[in-house]
Design a protein around this motif. Structure first.
Motif, PDB file in Angstrom:
ATOM      1  N   ALA A   1       7.847  18.965  -8.148  1.00 18.21           N
ATOM      2  CA  ALA A   1       8.983  19.149  -7.267  1.00 18.21           C
ATOM      3  C   ALA A   1      10.010  17.744  -7.228  1.00 18.21           C
ATOM      4  O   ALA A   1       9.304  16.859  -6.849  1.00 18.21           O
ATOM      5  CB  ALA A   1       8.552  19.435  -5.910  1.00 18.21           C
ATOM      6  N   LEU A   2      11.205  18.232  -6.941  1.00 19.84           N
ATOM      7  CA  LEU A   2      11.987  17.080  -6.775  1.00 19.84           C
ATOM      8  C   LEU A   2      12.676  17.198  -5.367  1.00 19.84           C
ATOM      9  O   LEU A   2      12.866  17.927  -4.828  1.00 19.84           O
ATOM     10  CB  LEU A   2      13.326  17.197  -7.711  1.00 19.84           C
ATOM     11  N   PHE A   3      12.493  15.648  -4.861  1.00 22.74           N
ATOM     12  CA  PHE A   3      12.919  15.740  -3.497  1.00 22.74           C
ATOM     13  C   PHE A   3      14.273  14.848  -3.208  1.00 22.74           C
ATOM     14  O   PHE A   3      14.360  13.868  -3.766  1.00 22.74           O
ATOM     15  CB  PHE A   3      11.652  14.711  -2.748  1.00 22.74           C
ATOM     16  N   ILE A   4      14.974  15.637  -2.490  1.00 19.40           N
ATOM     17  CA  ILE A   4      16.250  15.111  -2.075  1.00 19.40           C
ATOM     18  C   ILE A   4      16.481  15.113  -0.636  1.00 19.40           C
ATOM     19  O   ILE A   4      16.000  15.905   0.097  1.00 19.40           O
ATOM     20  CB  ILE A   4      17.297  16.004  -2.751  1.00 19.40           C
ATOM     21  N   ARG A   5      17.260  14.218   0.075  1.00 17.38           N
ATOM     22  CA  ARG A   5      17.679  13.988   1.468  1.00 17.38           C
ATOM     23  C   ARG A   5      19.165  14.509   1.631  1.00 17.38           C
ATOM     24  O   ARG A   5      19.811  13.407   0.917  1.00 17.38           O
ATOM     25  CB  ARG A   5      17.219  12.822   2.045  1.00 17.38           C
TER      26      ARG A   5
ATOM     27  N   THR B   1       0.851  -1.268   0.029  1.00 12.22           N
ATOM     28  CA  THR B   1       0.071   0.059  -0.010  1.00 12.22           C
ATOM     29  C   THR B   1       0.730   1.208   0.120  1.00 12.22           C
ATOM     30  O   THR B   1       0.153   2.075   0.175  1.00 12.22           O
ATOM     31  CB  THR B   1      -0.835  -0.085   1.391  1.00 12.22           C
ATOM     32  N   VAL B   2       2.260   1.259  -0.098  1.00 15.15           N
ATOM     33  CA  VAL B   2       2.990   2.333  -0.201  1.00 15.15           C
ATOM     34  C   VAL B   2       3.801   2.474  -1.409  1.00 15.15           C
ATOM     35  O   VAL B   2       4.596   1.676  -1.850  1.00 15.15           O
ATOM     36  CB  VAL B   2       4.077   2.389   0.957  1.00 15.15           C
ATOM     37  N   ASP B   3       3.669   3.472  -2.132  1.00 15.51           N
ATOM     38  CA  ASP B   3       4.087   3.736  -3.313  1.00 15.51           C
ATOM     39  C   ASP B   3       5.032   5.067  -3.447  1.00 15.51           C
ATOM     40  O   ASP B   3       5.306   5.478  -4.552  1.00 15.51           O
ATOM     41  CB  ASP B   3       3.115   4.242  -4.580  1.00 15.51           C
ATOM     42  N   SER B   4       5.638   5.480  -2.323  1.00  8.32           N
ATOM     43  CA  SER B   4       6.401   6.745  -2.521  1.00  8.32           C
ATOM     44  C   SER B   4       7.900   6.522  -2.605  1.00  8.32           C
ATOM     45  O   SER B   4       8.498   7.605  -2.594  1.00  8.32           O
ATOM     46  CB  SER B   4       5.831   7.514  -0.855  1.00  8.32           C
ATOM     47  N   GLY B   5       8.286   5.299  -2.529  1.00 12.40           N
ATOM     48  CA  GLY B   5       9.777   5.054  -2.362  1.00 12.40           C
ATOM     49  C   GLY B   5      10.199   4.167  -3.508  1.00 12.40           C
ATOM     50  O   GLY B   5       9.304   3.540  -3.826  1.00 12.40           O
ATOM     51  N   LEU B   6      11.294   4.139  -4.087  1.00 11.01           N
ATOM     52  CA  LEU B   6      11.817   3.426  -5.083  1.00 11.01           C
ATOM     53  C   LEU B   6      13.120   2.698  -4.765  1.00 11.01           C
ATOM     54  O   LEU B   6      13.962   3.298  -4.175  1.00 11.01           O
ATOM     55  CB  LEU B   6      12.206   4.337  -6.298  1.00 11.01           C
TER      56      LEU B   6
ATOM     57  N   ALA C   1      23.073   9.226   4.881  1.00  6.03           N
ATOM     58  CA  ALA C   1      24.728   8.950   4.543  1.00  6.03           C
ATOM     59  C   ALA C   1      24.812   7.539   4.252  1.00  6.03           C
ATOM     60  O   ALA C   1      25.646   7.045   3.290  1.00  6.03           O
ATOM     61  CB  ALA C   1      25.384   9.195   6.062  1.00  6.03           C
ATOM     62  N   GLU C   2      24.033   6.633   4.650  1.00  2.44           N
ATOM     63  CA  GLU C   2      24.052   5.149   4.330  1.00  2.44           C
ATOM     64  C   GLU C   2      24.076   4.860   2.893  1.00  2.44           C
ATOM     65  O   GLU C   2      24.329   3.880   2.269  1.00  2.44           O
ATOM     66  CB  GLU C   2      23.257   4.315   5.129  1.00  2.44           C
ATOM     67  N   LEU C   3      23.231   5.874   2.001  1.00  6.45           N
ATOM     68  CA  LEU C   3      23.060   5.756   0.765  1.00  6.45           C
ATOM     69  C   LEU C   3      24.332   6.356  -0.051  1.00  6.45           C
ATOM     70  O   LEU C   3      24.182   6.378  -1.462  1.00  6.45           O
ATOM     71  CB  LEU C   3      21.567   6.636   0.404  1.00  6.45           C
ATOM     72  N   THR C   4      25.283   7.042   0.703  1.00  5.48           N
ATOM     73  CA  THR C   4      26.302   7.839   0.043  1.00  5.48           C
ATOM     74  C   THR C   4      27.487   7.539   0.393  1.00  5.48           C
ATOM     75  O   THR C   4      28.298   8.274   0.846  1.00  5.48           O
ATOM     76  CB  THR C   4      25.931   9.182  -0.057  1.00  5.48           C
ATOM     77  N   GLY C   5      27.528   6.006   0.631  1.00  3.54           N
ATOM     78  CA  GLY C   5      29.030   5.603   1.210  1.00  3.54           C
ATOM     79  C   GLY C   5      29.273   5.822   2.638  1.00  3.54           C
ATOM     80  O   GLY C   5      30.403   5.947   2.969  1.00  3.54           O
ATOM     81  N   ASN C   6      28.214   6.141   3.415  1.00  4.20           N
ATOM     82  CA  ASN C   6      28.197   6.537   4.853  1.00  4.20           C
ATOM     83  C   ASN C   6      29.076   7.690   5.006  1.00  4.20           C
ATOM     84  O   ASN C   6      29.784   7.794   6.224  1.00  4.20           O
ATOM     85  CB  ASN C   6      28.911   5.312   5.447  1.00  4.20           C
TER      86      ASN C   6
ATOM     87  N   THR D   1      12.908   8.660   0.427  1.00  2.00           N
ATOM     88  CA  THR D   1      14.255   8.353   0.161  1.00  2.00           C
ATOM     89  C   THR D   1      14.417   6.802   0.456  1.00  2.00           C
ATOM     90  O   THR D   1      14.222   6.397   1.829  1.00  2.00           O
ATOM     91  CB  THR D   1      15.233   8.922   1.033  1.00  2.00           C
ATOM     92  N   GLU D   2      14.145   5.957  -0.379  1.00  2.00           N
ATOM     93  CA  GLU D   2      14.477   4.274  -0.461  1.00  2.00           C
ATOM     94  C   GLU D   2      15.744   3.995  -0.786  1.00  2.00           C
ATOM     95  O   GLU D   2      16.718   3.509   0.072  1.00  2.00           O
ATOM     96  CB  GLU D   2      13.289   3.922  -0.962  1.00  2.00           C
ATOM     97  N   GLY D   3      15.898   3.949  -2.172  1.00  2.00           N
ATOM     98  CA  GLY D   3      17.328   3.438  -2.468  1.00  2.00           C
ATOM     99  C   GLY D   3      18.105   4.460  -3.015  1.00  2.00           C
ATOM    100  O   GLY D   3      19.308   3.993  -3.280  1.00  2.00           O
ATOM    101  N   ALA D   4      18.029   5.586  -2.879  1.00  2.00           N
ATOM    102  CA  ALA D   4      18.951   6.779  -3.335  1.00  2.00           C
ATOM    103  C   ALA D   4      18.461   8.105  -2.627  1.00  2.00           C
ATOM    104  O   ALA D   4      17.231   8.260  -2.144  1.00  2.00           O
ATOM    105  CB  ALA D   4      18.789   6.808  -4.681  1.00  2.00           C
ATOM    106  N   PHE D   5      19.460   8.818  -2.406  1.00  2.00           N
ATOM    107  CA  PHE D   5      19.278  10.077  -1.649  1.00  2.00           C
ATOM    108  C   PHE D   5      18.584  11.098  -2.673  1.00  2.00           C
ATOM    109  O   PHE D   5      17.986  12.149  -2.237  1.00  2.00           O
ATOM    110  CB  PHE D   5      20.502  10.851  -0.873  1.00  2.00           C
ATOM    111  N   ILE D   6      18.577  10.806  -3.778  1.00  2.00           N
ATOM    112  CA  ILE D   6      17.753  11.716  -4.696  1.00  2.00           C
ATOM    113  C   ILE D   6      16.232  10.808  -4.837  1.00  2.00           C
ATOM    114  O   ILE D   6      16.400   9.680  -5.499  1.00  2.00           O
ATOM    115  CB  ILE D   6      18.236  11.610  -6.323  1.00  2.00           C
ATOM    116  N   ALA D   7      15.315  11.340  -4.262  1.00  2.00           N
ATOM    117  CA  ALA D   7      14.123  10.291  -3.912  1.00  2.00           C
ATOM    118  C   ALA D   7      13.251  10.296  -5.109  1.00  2.00           C
ATOM    119  O   ALA D   7      12.591   9.302  -5.553  1.00  2.00           O
ATOM    120  CB  ALA D   7      13.332  10.785  -2.877  1.00  2.00           C
ATOM    121  N   GLY D   8      13.154  11.473  -5.990  1.00  2.00           N
ATOM    122  CA  GLY D   8      12.150  11.039  -7.113  1.00  2.00           C
ATOM    123  C   GLY D   8      11.270  12.723  -7.042  1.00  2.00           C
ATOM    124  O   GLY D   8      11.783  13.452  -6.141  1.00  2.00           O
TER     125      GLY D   8
END
Length: 419
Positions: free
Chosen positions: A168-172, A97-102, A178-183, A143-150
């Motif tokens: 709008a483009l969402f980024i974290r 039921t959750v479609d917000s992350g990739l 950090a764990e999505l960018t080599g810690n 943010t699921e698999g990348a810090f550039i969420a979509g």
């Protein structure tokens, strides 16, 4: 509330329903316009064809128009629900039921991912928020698999299936990503620079180190050209400072979500005209990025000239109705009341590029209105009636129906069989 007003509001719902819209005149309201006109005492508001046609004292009611005597009660634009997953999430613990992350492990950077394509206007969360005066929300990619969420965008909670305005483009940025960018948060800026180079075709598409698809390059290029807002979830002042420098260098339009320590760099944000959507209840350091969190964040930002709106950090979809409590809490800690109202209406509409349609009470705007029984930023008061596009919305939700079912007088059969 007088019996006359109660009966009249009930009649509006029964006659107008969610599919009908007819001329409407609201008399003698305290109209909080969320514009330069400020608050208008004992004013009338005329709605025709779903649009605000006139605002002022002593307006004449067109033939056949519904007339509601507000008796001086507050009338506001429909409120903003914050950045949520309303309509793209039903039960957060149930993945289907959750479609917000990739999550795509081979190609994690997919800015072309657009969560609005999964929006369900029939979600049970829509009326739960709407009966509390919420008329629009920003669907945010998480943010699921990348810090550039979509991508995400604004949806109106009137049952219409399509978003309005630009995406709008969402980024974290920061420790949470950090764990999505080599810690390392330092790697986030390195990766952002590479993504910019790819979007501007400085790196060949067939490079073995390329992170973006052709569609991803085209999407990011639009934002780099200023077409749409980049919303960055970031908390620490040091990261916010780096973000503003990056945005100025690349000439992109950003907004900050969260910003627990944004007050520390408020003059910088004001000069760069970067709005902040704060969580006005963030007052404790949930992590090391929030050591400087304070309940005065919104007030300090506003005093420095920063445009302030509101969003929630936790369970925002199921608690969008509580956002006005956050705004009221900000008022209790120094934010002017009118600024808090703007942060629930006009400011988020401006942030997401839809202020020409919604977010204020002005002639020519859509008639997205809420009549309150008292101060709308005080949780002791409630929305008496919500109109979206001039249509009276049913003031019921799954919660109100459960309340009515199980708080009613017991009958001959168990409550489960009441229908």
């Amino acid at each position: 509330m007088s019996r006359f007003v109660t009966t009249l509001l009930a009649a509006v719902v029964l006659l107008a329903g969610p599919a009908a819209a007819q001329d409407l005149l609201i008399r003698d309201a305290t109209v909080h316009t969320a514009t330069a006109r400020g608050t208008l005492q004992h004013a009338d508001v005329l709605v025709q064809g779903g649009t605000l046609r006139a605002i002022g004292p002593g307006l004449a009611a067109p033939a056949g128009a519904q007339v509601i005597d507000a008796q001086g009660r507050p009338l506001t634009p429909a409120f903003f629900g914050g950045i949520t997953e309303i309509g793209i999430e039903e039960v957060s613990g149930e993945e289907e039921t959750v479609d917000s992350g990739l999550k795509l492990h081979e190609q994690p950077m997919r800015p072309e991912f657009d969560v609005t394509l999964a929006y369900n206007p029939d979600s049970v969360l829509v009326p739960v928020a709407r009966v509390e005066g919420i008329g629009f929300t920003a669907l945010g990619a998480t943010t699921e698999g990348a810090f550039i969420a979509g991508q995400g965008g604004i949806v109106r909670l009137d049952g219409s299936p399509d978003p309005i305005g630009p995406r709008a483009l969402f980024i974290r940025i920061g420790a949470a990503a950090a764990e999505l960018t080599g810690n390392s948060r330092a790697a986030q800026w390195m990766l952002l620079d590479q993504l910019v180079d790819e979007a501007r075709n400085r790196i060949p598409l067939d490079s073995p180190h390329a992170l973006l698809t052709p569609a991803g390059r085209a999407t990011l290029a639009r934002y780099l050209a200023g077409n749409g807002r980049i919303v960055v979830q970031v908390e620490r002042a040091a990261d916010i400072r780096q973000l503003v420098r990056w945005a100025q260098r690349e000439k992109v339009r950003i907004a900050i979500a969260g910003g627990s320590e944004a007050w520390k760099v408020a003059p910088l944000l004001a000069q760069a005209q970067v709005p902040v959507l704060v969580d006005a209840l963030a007052d404790l350091p949930a992590n090391f990025d929030q050591v400087g969190a304070t309940l005065e964040n919104a007030a300090r930002l506003h005093a420095a000239g920063v445009a302030v709106s509101f969003s929630q950090s936790n369970d925002a979809s199921h608690n969008a109705r509580k956002l006005r409590q956050l705004a009221g809490n900000a008022v209790a800690h120094g934010l002017p009341w009118e600024a808090a109202l703007a942060g629930m209406t006009r400011v988020p509409a401006e942030i997401f590029g839809v202020s020409a349609q919604i977010g204020s009470i002005a002639v020519g705007q859509r008639a997205d209105l809420v009549l309150w029984d008292g101060d709308p930023l005080d949780v002791a008061h409630y929305a008496q009636q919500v109109w979206l596009g001039g249509r009276a919305m049913p003031m019921r939700s799954r919660q109100t129906e459960l309340r009515d079912r199980y708080m009613g007088a017991p009958g001959a059969l168990p409550r489960a069989y009441s229908h």
